[in-house]
Design a protein around this motif. Structure first.
Motif, PDB file in Angstrom:
ATOM      1  N   PHE A 190       0.786  -1.090  -0.216  1.00  0.00           N
ATOM      2  CA  PHE A 190       0.132   0.244  -0.260  1.00  0.00           C
ATOM      3  C   PHE A 190       0.720   1.164   0.289  1.00  0.00           C
ATOM      4  O   PHE A 190       0.232   2.217  -0.800  1.00  0.00           O
ATOM      5  N   VAL A 191       1.962   1.168   0.728  1.00  0.00           N
ATOM      6  CA  VAL A 191       2.969   2.442   0.175  1.00  0.00           C
ATOM      7  C   VAL A 191       3.148   2.719  -1.278  1.00  0.00           C
ATOM      8  O   VAL A 191       3.560   4.173  -0.839  1.00  0.00           O
ATOM      9  N   GLU A 192       3.788   1.508  -1.590  1.00  0.00           N
ATOM     10  CA  GLU A 192       4.179   2.011  -2.878  1.00  0.00           C
ATOM     11  C   GLU A 192       2.846   1.840  -4.345  1.00  0.00           C
ATOM     12  O   GLU A 192       3.087   3.116  -5.072  1.00  0.00           O
ATOM     13  N   TYR A 193       1.648   1.428  -3.880  1.00  0.00           N
ATOM     14  CA  TYR A 193       0.228   2.008  -3.603  1.00  0.00           C
ATOM     15  C   TYR A 193       0.287   3.140  -3.877  1.00  0.00           C
ATOM     16  O   TYR A 193      -0.461   3.773  -4.733  1.00  0.00           O
ATOM     17  N   PHE A 194       0.354   4.281  -3.114  1.00  0.00           N
ATOM     18  CA  PHE A 194       0.401   5.687  -2.625  1.00  0.00           C
ATOM     19  C   PHE A 194       0.844   6.289  -3.406  1.00  0.00           C
ATOM     20  O   PHE A 194       0.946   7.470  -3.626  1.00  0.00           O
ATOM     21  N   ILE A 195       2.455   5.973  -3.197  1.00  0.00           N
ATOM     22  CA  ILE A 195       3.676   6.597  -4.114  1.00  0.00           C
ATOM     23  C   ILE A 195       2.917   6.270  -5.647  1.00  0.00           C
ATOM     24  O   ILE A 195       3.907   7.613  -6.438  1.00  0.00           O
ATOM     25  N   TYR A 196       3.336   5.239  -6.262  1.00  0.00           N
ATOM     26  CA  TYR A 196       3.770   5.007  -7.476  1.00  0.00           C
ATOM     27  C   TYR A 196       2.070   5.021  -8.591  1.00  0.00           C
ATOM     28  O   TYR A 196       1.985   5.404  -9.778  1.00  0.00           O
ATOM     29  N   ARG A 197       1.287   4.605  -8.015  1.00  0.00           N
ATOM     30  CA  ARG A 197      -0.405   4.583  -8.605  1.00  0.00           C
ATOM     31  C   ARG A 197      -1.953   5.420  -7.993  1.00  0.00           C
ATOM     32  O   ARG A 197      -2.169   6.555  -8.775  1.00  0.00           O
ATOM     33  N   LYS A 198      -1.285   5.547  -6.927  1.00  0.00           N
ATOM     34  CA  LYS A 198      -2.427   7.013  -6.443  1.00  0.00           C
ATOM     35  C   LYS A 198      -1.729   8.405  -6.113  1.00  0.00           C
ATOM     36  O   LYS A 198      -2.138   8.577  -4.908  1.00  0.00           O
ATOM     37  N   ALA A 199      -0.375   8.205  -6.291  1.00  0.00           N
ATOM     38  CA  ALA A 199       0.495   9.977  -6.378  1.00  0.00           C
ATOM     39  C   ALA A 199      -0.213  11.178  -5.943  1.00  0.00           C
ATOM     40  O   ALA A 199      -0.606  12.161  -4.843  1.00  0.00           O
ATOM     41  N   LYS A 200      -1.678  11.357  -6.826  1.00  0.00           N
ATOM     42  CA  LYS A 200      -2.941  12.086  -7.110  1.00  0.00           C
ATOM     43  C   LYS A 200      -3.751  12.240  -5.832  1.00  0.00           C
ATOM     44  O   LYS A 200      -3.675  13.348  -4.812  1.00  0.00           O
ATOM     45  N   PHE A 201      -4.034  11.031  -5.561  1.00  0.00           N
ATOM     46  CA  PHE A 201      -4.271  10.900  -4.447  1.00  0.00           C
ATOM     47  C   PHE A 201      -4.024  11.265  -3.134  1.00  0.00           C
ATOM     48  O   PHE A 201      -4.558  12.346  -2.096  1.00  0.00           O
ATOM     49  N   THR A 202      -2.769  10.611  -2.925  1.00  0.00           N
ATOM     50  CA  THR A 202      -1.992  11.062  -1.761  1.00  0.00           C
ATOM     51  C   THR A 202      -1.531  12.796  -1.797  1.00  0.00           C
ATOM     52  O   THR A 202      -1.902  13.317  -0.571  1.00  0.00           O
ATOM     53  N   LYS A 203      -1.469  13.166  -3.078  1.00  0.00           N
ATOM     54  CA  LYS A 203      -1.473  15.265  -2.792  1.00  0.00           C
ATOM     55  C   LYS A 203      -1.877  15.613  -2.282  1.00  0.00           C
ATOM     56  O   LYS A 203      -2.207  16.210  -1.464  1.00  0.00           O
ATOM     57  N   THR A 204      -3.561  14.570  -2.700  1.00  0.00           N
ATOM     58  CA  THR A 204      -5.072  15.802  -2.414  1.00  0.00           C
ATOM     59  C   THR A 204      -4.399  15.737  -0.967  1.00  0.00           C
ATOM     60  O   THR A 204      -5.286  16.703  -0.212  1.00  0.00           O
ATOM     61  N   MET A 205      -4.670  14.704  -0.317  1.00  0.00           N
ATOM     62  CA  MET A 205      -4.652  14.309   0.887  1.00  0.00           C
ATOM     63  C   MET A 205      -4.030  15.371   1.864  1.00  0.00           C
ATOM     64  O   MET A 205      -3.901  15.359   3.047  1.00  0.00           O
ATOM     65  N   MET A 206      -2.784  15.541   1.231  1.00  0.00           N
ATOM     66  CA  MET A 206      -1.911  16.780   2.114  1.00  0.00           C
ATOM     67  C   MET A 206      -2.482  17.940   1.631  1.00  0.00           C
ATOM     68  O   MET A 206      -2.524  18.590   2.951  1.00  0.00           O
ATOM     69  N   GLU A 207      -3.148  18.121   0.727  1.00  0.00           N
ATOM     70  CA  GLU A 207      -3.449  19.500   0.474  1.00  0.00           C
ATOM     71  C   GLU A 207      -4.351  20.289   1.617  1.00  0.00           C
ATOM     72  O   GLU A 207      -4.605  21.111   1.941  1.00  0.00           O
ATOM     73  N   LYS A 208      -5.514  19.367   1.639  1.00  0.00           N
ATOM     74  CA  LYS A 208      -6.601  18.449   2.692  1.00  0.00           C
ATOM     75  C   LYS A 208      -6.497  18.974   3.875  1.00  0.00           C
ATOM     76  O   LYS A 208      -7.126  19.246   4.977  1.00  0.00           O
ATOM     77  N   MET A 209      -5.063  18.542   4.716  1.00  0.00           N
ATOM     78  CA  MET A 209      -4.355  18.414   6.205  1.00  0.00           C
ATOM     79  C   MET A 209      -5.059  19.801   6.834  1.00  0.00           C
ATOM     80  O   MET A 209      -5.565  19.471   8.170  1.00  0.00           O
ATOM     81  N   PRO A 210      -3.650  20.563   6.499  1.00  0.00           N
ATOM     82  CA  PRO A 210      -4.679  21.969   7.047  1.00  0.00           C
ATOM     83  C   PRO A 210      -6.215  22.365   7.409  1.00  0.00           C
ATOM     84  O   PRO A 210      -6.636  23.252   8.435  1.00  0.00           O
ATOM     85  N   LEU A 211      -6.848  22.040   6.215  1.00  0.00           N
ATOM     86  CA  LEU A 211      -8.591  22.298   6.819  1.00  0.00           C
ATOM     87  C   LEU A 211      -9.601  21.179   8.130  1.00  0.00           C
ATOM     88  O   LEU A 211     -10.214  21.897   8.398  1.00  0.00           O
ATOM     89  N   TYR A 212      -8.620  19.938   7.817  1.00  0.00           N
ATOM     90  CA  TYR A 212      -9.803  19.162   9.145  1.00  0.00           C
ATOM     91  C   TYR A 212      -8.497  18.756  10.544  1.00  0.00           C
ATOM     92  O   TYR A 212      -9.535  18.304  11.378  1.00  0.00           O
TER      93      TYR A 212
END
Length: 508
Positions: A93-115
């Motif tokens: 799952f680490v590799e999944y979030f790095i290589y296949r779902k990088a856009k999702f991981t980036k979105t989660m990083m961007e929403k962290m300050p919100l919630y």
């Protein structure tokens, strides 16, 4: 032995496992220098950051893979109250979030300050590990309006029944599963209960996903007492759930090392609150106050309609702080324009007949609505408090009674002079309910007599209501101003059970 080591080394190079960390030339420093050096020391990797003040980034090869040794070391550093166990699944799952779902991981990083400020504050209030904040990313992708195929909703994905059990109100207009503050409170209460049941955070997380009953059954079948000893008998989705949580925890702390950054972080919009009592059209409210409807919906994700009904009491509406002063100074004009239920119908009546390009008469569709509401439009109503009594049944609490009677707990205490929340079976409680009283009965009588003179279909006074998720006979009766008994009698209902999609007759 030497030959086998060389073979293994060459194989590792071919598949990208020999993954020495390199420095990206145009990458901005985002991690403290001492953290980079510590990683280099732990893994035996030469820390190039001594020469260039930039973070290290894993090299992405043809078949990218993160070294197991690297993950084990970083998991150990991140681990606090909740175990971050290294497992093949969490590695994947680490590799999944790095290589296949990088856009999702980036979105989660961007929403962290919100919630995350809300999550951290509420978790600390309940005495829970703050790293539980990453769980909502797996549940909903930090989308307060997310709904699963199974109808679970909100940041913390409560099923309708579970949401009601934890005090999250749901009706046609409001769904508090989507309200971040209340949903987070409910999630903390639930997680605390699950941890008290199992005394193990990995089992508590698994039961949050599949339910404590399924986890207990898996424990009985496998004779295991930990998540990893019951792993093989858990549902497939739950087997992935804890590893996903571990991977997401890792990504939010080490994502920058893999070249993933929050480019456009989101922050909380400063807001104030106003209290709504009675009907309001939120579209008109936005138009007259200069607030974008999209912005209002973002601040109030628990609103499921663009109106609030007549029976609304003390609804807290969040508005942008930049508009608050204007709202206060022009309150009368703004509220008059959006709280008159029939204003749009009256306009339709004034211009009900138009002509098409051929000169033929065309009746505006709203005009027919105006005719249907003509009598109601002439009748004035006022809200009065009606005193009634309620006998406490076995197992009931002030909280359950307040939800059942649609009143506040504080009001119940005040009306009954209760200092504490303790009540007993058979105790008689005083309850005040707001009811409509019609003013100007002579108008209704006159109009009714006129109608009686005309031939009518015997069902002409009937309206219909299609039952929605979360509806009860009580909420429907309140919406239409009918006694529950009349509603049951008209629809030949013996008990109190109704189902979504069921059509009910609403008698006038």
């Amino acid at each position: 032995m030497r030959i086998s080591k060389k073979v293994l080394w060459l194989g590792a190079v071919c598949v990208g496992l020999w993954n020495s960390e390199v420095v990206a030339e145009n990458m901005q420093p985002v991690v403290p220098q001492e953290r980079l050096e510590a990683d280099g020391d732990t893994l035996g990797i030469a820390a190039q950051a001594d020469e260039i003040d930039l973070p290290e980034v894993e090299e992405i090869g043809v078949n990218p893979a993160v070294p197991e040794q690297l993950l084990r070391a970083r998991f150990a550093k991140l681990e606090k109250s909740i175990p971050l166990t290294y497992h093949k699944s969490s590695h994947e799952f680490v590799e999944y979030f790095i290589y296949r779902k990088a856009k999702f991981t980036k979105t989660m990083m961007e929403k962290m300050p919100l919630y995350f400020p809300l999550f951290e504050k509420t978790l600390q209030k309940h005495g829970l590990p703050t790293e539980l904040k990453y769980l909502s990313m797996i549940e909903s992708g930090l989308d307060p309006r997310a709904i699963s195929r199974a109808r679970a909703g909100g940041l913390w994905q409560f099923m309708p029944a579970t949401g009601r059990e934890f005090g999250l109100h749901q009706d046609t207009y409001i769904d508090e599963r989507f309200e971040p503050v209340k949903a987070t409170e409910a999630a903390c209460t639930y997680l605390k209960q699950l941890y008290n049941i199992f005394g193990d955070w990995e089992l508590a997380l698994a039961s949050y996903n599949t339910g404590p009953g399924n986890v207990k059954r898996a424990m009985r079948r496998s004779h295991g007492t930990t998540f990893w000893t019951i792993y093989n008998v858990l549902p497939k989705e739950t087997r992935s759930y804890v590893p996903q949580y571990v991977a997401m925890n890792y990504m939010m702390n080490y994502g920058n090392y893999h070249g993933i950054y929050a480019e456009n972080p989101e922050y909380i919009v400063p807001n104030d609150t106003i209290h709504i009592n009675g009907y309001i059209n939120l579209v008109t409210f936005c138009e007259t106050s200069g607030i974008a409807l999209e912005e209002l919906e973002k601040l109030n994700p628990h609103l499921t309609k663009k109106t609030l009904p007549d029976q609304t009491r003390n609804f807290v509406l969040r508005v942008p702080s930049v508009k608050y002063t204007y709202l206060v100074s022009n309150r009368n004009v703004i509220m008059d324009s959006c709280t008159k239920r029939f204003s749009s119908v009256m306009l339709a009546r004034m211009d009900s007949t138009q002509r098409d390009s051929l000169g033929n008469s065309v009746v505006n569709s709203l005009a027919s609505v105006a005719e249907e509401e003509e009598v109601a439009d002439r009748i004035e109503t006022k809200i009065v408090s009606k005193k009634s009594s309620y006998i406490v049944r076995k197992g009931e609490t002030l909280s359950s009674i307040s939800r059942k009677m649609n009143v506040e707990i504080s009001d119940l205490k005040k009306w009954n002079h209760l200092r504490k929340s303790n009540i007993a079976k058979g105790q008689k409680l005083i309850v005040y309910k707001n009811v409509k009283r019609v003013v100007g009965q002579e108008v209704r009588v006159a109009s009714t007599r006129t109608e009686k003179e005309k031939p009518q279909n015997k069902h002409s006074k009937h309206r219909y209501h299609t039952v929605q998720h979360g509806d009860t006979l009580w909420t429907i009766s309140q919406r239409y101003g009918l006694p529950v008994n009349n509603l049951k009698k008209a629809n030949k209902i013996r008990g109190n059970d109704i189902k979504p999609g069921q059509k009910l007759i609403i008698t006038s």
